[in-house]
Design a protein around this motif. Sequence first.
Motif, PDB file in Angstrom:
ATOM      1  N   LEU A   1      -0.139  -7.013  -0.069  1.00 51.56           N
ATOM      2  CA  LEU A   1       1.081  -7.751   0.257  1.00 51.56           C
ATOM      3  C   LEU A   1       2.263  -6.794   0.159  1.00 51.56           C
ATOM      4  O   LEU A   1       2.294  -5.926  -0.709  1.00 51.56           O
ATOM      5  N   LYS A   2       3.243  -6.962   1.059  1.00 53.08           N
ATOM      6  CA  LYS A   2       4.410  -6.086   1.060  1.00 53.08           C
ATOM      7  C   LYS A   2       5.665  -6.931   1.139  1.00 53.08           C
ATOM      8  O   LYS A   2       5.668  -8.032   1.687  1.00 53.08           O
ATOM      9  N   GLY A   3       6.739  -6.390   0.580  1.00 48.95           N
ATOM     10  CA  GLY A   3       8.015  -7.086   0.634  1.00 48.95           C
ATOM     11  C   GLY A   3       9.164  -6.178   0.283  1.00 48.95           C
ATOM     12  O   GLY A   3       8.973  -5.066  -0.187  1.00 48.95           O
ATOM     13  N   ILE A   4      10.370  -6.698   0.524  1.00 46.21           N
ATOM     14  CA  ILE A   4      11.592  -5.953   0.245  1.00 46.21           C
ATOM     15  C   ILE A   4      12.173  -6.451  -1.077  1.00 46.21           C
ATOM     16  O   ILE A   4      12.312  -7.660  -1.279  1.00 46.21           O
ATOM     17  N   VAL A   5      12.508  -5.524  -1.951  1.00 44.80           N
ATOM     18  CA  VAL A   5      13.076  -5.871  -3.254  1.00 44.80           C
ATOM     19  C   VAL A   5      14.499  -6.398  -3.058  1.00 44.80           C
ATOM     20  O   VAL A   5      15.335  -5.739  -2.447  1.00 44.80           O
ATOM     21  N   GLU A   6      14.751  -7.608  -3.573  1.00 46.62           N
ATOM     22  CA  GLU A   6      16.078  -8.213  -3.472  1.00 46.62           C
ATOM     23  C   GLU A   6      16.844  -8.168  -4.788  1.00 46.62           C
ATOM     24  O   GLU A   6      18.056  -8.129  -4.784  1.00 46.62           O
TER      25      GLU A   6
ATOM     26  N   ASN B   1      14.148  -1.351  -1.526  1.00 45.17           N
ATOM     27  CA  ASN B   1      12.855  -0.666  -1.437  1.00 45.17           C
ATOM     28  C   ASN B   1      11.797  -1.620  -0.911  1.00 45.17           C
ATOM     29  O   ASN B   1      11.856  -2.825  -1.141  1.00 45.17           O
ATOM     30  N   VAL B   2      10.829  -1.061  -0.196  1.00 47.35           N
ATOM     31  CA  VAL B   2       9.663  -1.839   0.220  1.00 47.35           C
ATOM     32  C   VAL B   2       8.556  -1.517  -0.773  1.00 47.35           C
ATOM     33  O   VAL B   2       8.280  -0.346  -1.049  1.00 47.35           O
ATOM     34  N   ILE B   3       7.937  -2.565  -1.334  1.00 48.98           N
ATOM     35  CA  ILE B   3       6.860  -2.364  -2.298  1.00 48.98           C
ATOM     36  C   ILE B   3       5.589  -3.019  -1.806  1.00 48.98           C
ATOM     37  O   ILE B   3       5.611  -3.910  -0.951  1.00 48.98           O
ATOM     38  N   GLU B   4       4.472  -2.542  -2.342  1.00 50.31           N
ATOM     39  CA  GLU B   4       3.165  -3.128  -2.037  1.00 50.31           C
ATOM     40  C   GLU B   4       2.551  -3.582  -3.351  1.00 50.31           C
ATOM     41  O   GLU B   4       2.650  -2.899  -4.359  1.00 50.31           O
TER      42      GLU B   4
END
Length: 59
Positions: free
Chosen positions: A16-21, A8-11
């Motif tokens: 700021l945004k990122g991909i959940v690892e 998922n991509v979260i903000e």
Amino acid sequence: MKKAEIGNVIEFKEGLKGIVEKVNENSVIVDLTYMKNYRELELEEKTVVNHKNYKIIEQ
């Protein structure tokens, strides 16, 4: 509140945004290199975000 899942991509934190690892019990580990301006912001590559402090923008 729905918890994010891997991929998922979260903000969070004012845009700021990122991909959940990885999803932990109380937080997620996020890859910030997803953002186009990642290098300009001089951030660490990964960070930890509490489930209360993000919203899912892409599943």
